[in-house]
Scaffold this active site. Structure first.
Site, mmCIF file in Angstrom:
data_model
loop_
_atom_site.group_PDB
_atom_site.id
_atom_site.type_symbol
_atom_site.label_atom_id
_atom_site.label_comp_id
_atom_site.label_asym_id
_atom_site.label_seq_id
_atom_site.Cartn_x
_atom_site.Cartn_y
_atom_site.Cartn_z
ATOM 1 N N ARG A 63 15.006 -40.119 72.380
ATOM 2 C CA ARG A 63 14.473 -39.132 73.328
ATOM 3 C C ARG A 63 14.524 -39.674 74.764
ATOM 4 O O ARG A 63 14.834 -38.943 75.705
ATOM 5 C CB ARG A 63 13.037 -38.772 72.935
ATOM 6 N N HIS A 67 16.366 -37.829 77.861
ATOM 7 C CA HIS A 67 15.671 -37.478 79.099
ATOM 8 C C HIS A 67 16.278 -38.189 80.305
ATOM 9 O O HIS A 67 16.158 -37.704 81.436
ATOM 10 C CB HIS A 67 14.182 -37.800 78.972
ATOM 11 N N ASP A 68 16.937 -39.328 80.088
ATOM 12 C CA ASP A 68 17.649 -39.986 81.175
ATOM 13 C C ASP A 68 18.894 -39.188 81.540
ATOM 14 O O ASP A 68 19.110 -38.855 82.709
ATOM 15 C CB ASP A 68 18.020 -41.414 80.770
ATOM 16 N N SER A 77 17.604 -43.558 85.711
ATOM 17 C CA SER A 77 16.603 -43.147 86.694
ATOM 18 C C SER A 77 15.227 -42.950 86.075
ATOM 19 O O SER A 77 14.199 -43.170 86.731
ATOM 20 C CB SER A 77 17.040 -41.869 87.419
ATOM 21 N N GLU A 89 10.512 -40.468 87.849
ATOM 22 C CA GLU A 89 10.505 -39.319 86.939
ATOM 23 C C GLU A 89 9.472 -39.429 85.824
ATOM 24 O O GLU A 89 9.296 -38.498 85.039
ATOM 25 C CB GLU A 89 11.904 -39.150 86.331
ATOM 26 N N ASN A 95 7.789 -35.775 80.677
ATOM 27 C CA ASN A 95 7.805 -37.222 80.429
ATOM 28 C C ASN A 95 6.427 -37.859 80.368
ATOM 29 O O ASN A 95 6.212 -38.807 79.598
ATOM 30 C CB ASN A 95 8.607 -37.931 81.538
ATOM 31 N N PRO A 164 14.760 -29.423 78.983
ATOM 32 C CA PRO A 164 14.375 -28.215 78.251
ATOM 33 C C PRO A 164 12.978 -28.345 77.640
ATOM 34 O O PRO A 164 12.672 -29.331 76.969
ATOM 35 C CB PRO A 164 15.444 -28.106 77.151
ATOM 36 N N HIS A 194 15.854 -33.816 65.946
ATOM 37 C CA HIS A 194 14.443 -33.587 65.608
ATOM 38 C C HIS A 194 14.193 -33.729 64.113
ATOM 39 O O HIS A 194 13.085 -33.467 63.642
ATOM 40 C CB HIS A 194 13.989 -32.199 66.091
ATOM 41 N N ASP A 249 18.388 -37.011 58.087
ATOM 42 C CA ASP A 249 19.022 -36.134 57.104
ATOM 43 C C ASP A 249 19.192 -34.767 57.768
ATOM 44 O O ASP A 249 19.022 -34.636 58.982
ATOM 45 C CB ASP A 249 18.207 -36.054 55.800
#
Length: 322
Positions: A63, A67-68, A77, A89, A95, A164, A194, A249
């Protein structure tokens, strides 16, 4: 006189070209083959140690990488701390009190610097750590595009606007990924990460209490640890994949077909829209999912900052070199 001026202009242009080429050269999995040949061994050894301490860290670092790359490209960053007047950030809504694993990146960077000082970017370390953590949780491997440099800037505004959120609908998600040159198929494949990890109650509260595309029994299960009234239980965790939250999976897609997606932004992938057929394919064909995920991860990991962005190889991933 005109010739001399022209030569000076040419020298300036040549210098700018060489600097630009060095800063934004071709990405390659073998970028550090000569300058730091033991890089991947160092990263993998440190990641094995990190996941032995906490298996969830594999999902957390994946994650972190996402996000980077979604803000200014894969430039490290997100790793920059707020220092003095510099605003990074980390305090962006997607974050703050959520993204984790910074300490693991710090440890990898220290280990790499001992062997290859001033050579490997924090952005590339983050990308390798994400891949290796995912691999240790049973996920597929991929050839990480290396050669990114570290930005000397960060964008709190872009982190708030471009990452998002869990409440987005399908059209909004497709638009957010298209902005990063990622297709709807990439969106659906990357969302499948996820299948590992957890999310906080504040991210799925509205979906389990007000969603219309959710299995009632699943909603009732999740309400047990997520009170209706905020901020009660805001940071309580629930697995994104109810069956196997710490193993890779394709159960994530089977959950979507059964309307057991934890986040609204998960379930909208299977809700009578354009991605329904692909979700069913991934639910039935784990090899297809893994293959498409690798393709999408490489595309995402190839995102670079806009041309002209000042970059460097940070000595400390948390601060710009002085």
């Amino acid at each position: 006189m005109a010739l001399s001026s022209s030569c000076r202009t040419w020298h300036c242009l040549l210098a700018l070209f060489l600097l630009s080429s060095a800063a934004y050269g071709q990405l390659s999995p073998s970028f550090y083959a000569k300058s730091c040949p033991t890089l991947e061994l160092i990263v993998r050894a440190t990641m094995i140690k990190a996941l032995l301490a906490e298996r969830r860290m594999g999902a957390s670092l994946l994650r972190l990488h996402f996000h980077d790359c979604f803000v200014q490209g894969c430039d490290g960053s997100i790793l920059l701390d707020d220092v003095g007047s510099f605003v990074g950030e980390k305090t962006a809504f997607p974050n703050v009190n959520s993204v984790r694993g910074y300490e693991v990146i710090d440890e990898i960077k220290r280990n790499v610097e001992q062997v290859c000082p001033g050579v490997v970017s924090c952005a590339d370390i983050t990308a390798l750590a994400a891949r290796d953590g995912f691999l240790q949780l049973g996920g597929p491997s991929w050839a990480v595009p290396l050669g990114h440099r570290d930005s000397t800037t960060a964008s709190l505004t872009q982190a708030n606007s471009d990452l998002p959120g869990p409440s987005l609908n399908l059209d909004q998600l497709i638009a957010a990924f298209a902005k990063k040159q990622l297709s709807p198929r990439d969106l659906t494949a990357l969302s499948g990460t996820h299948t590992i990890g957890f999310s906080q109650c504040l991210n799925f509260r509205d979906h389990i209490y007000n969603g219309t595309n959710i299995d009632p029994a699943f909603a009732a299960l999740r309400k047990g640890a997520c009170p209706a009234l905020a901020p009660n239980g805001d940071t309580n965790l629930a697995p994104l994949d109810v069956q196997t939250p710490l193993f890779f999976d394709n159960a994530y897609y089977r959950n979507l077909v059964a309307k057991r997606g934890l986040l609204n932004s998960d379930q909208v992938l299977f809700n009578g829209g354009s991605q329904d057929a692909l979700v069913r394919q991934y639910a039935a064909n784990p090899a297809l999912f893994a293959s498409d995920l690798v393709t999408a991860m490489i595309k995402m990991a190839s995102l670079t900052p806009p041309s002209g962005t000042p970059t460097q190889i940070r000595r400390n991933c948390r601060v710009v070199n002085s």
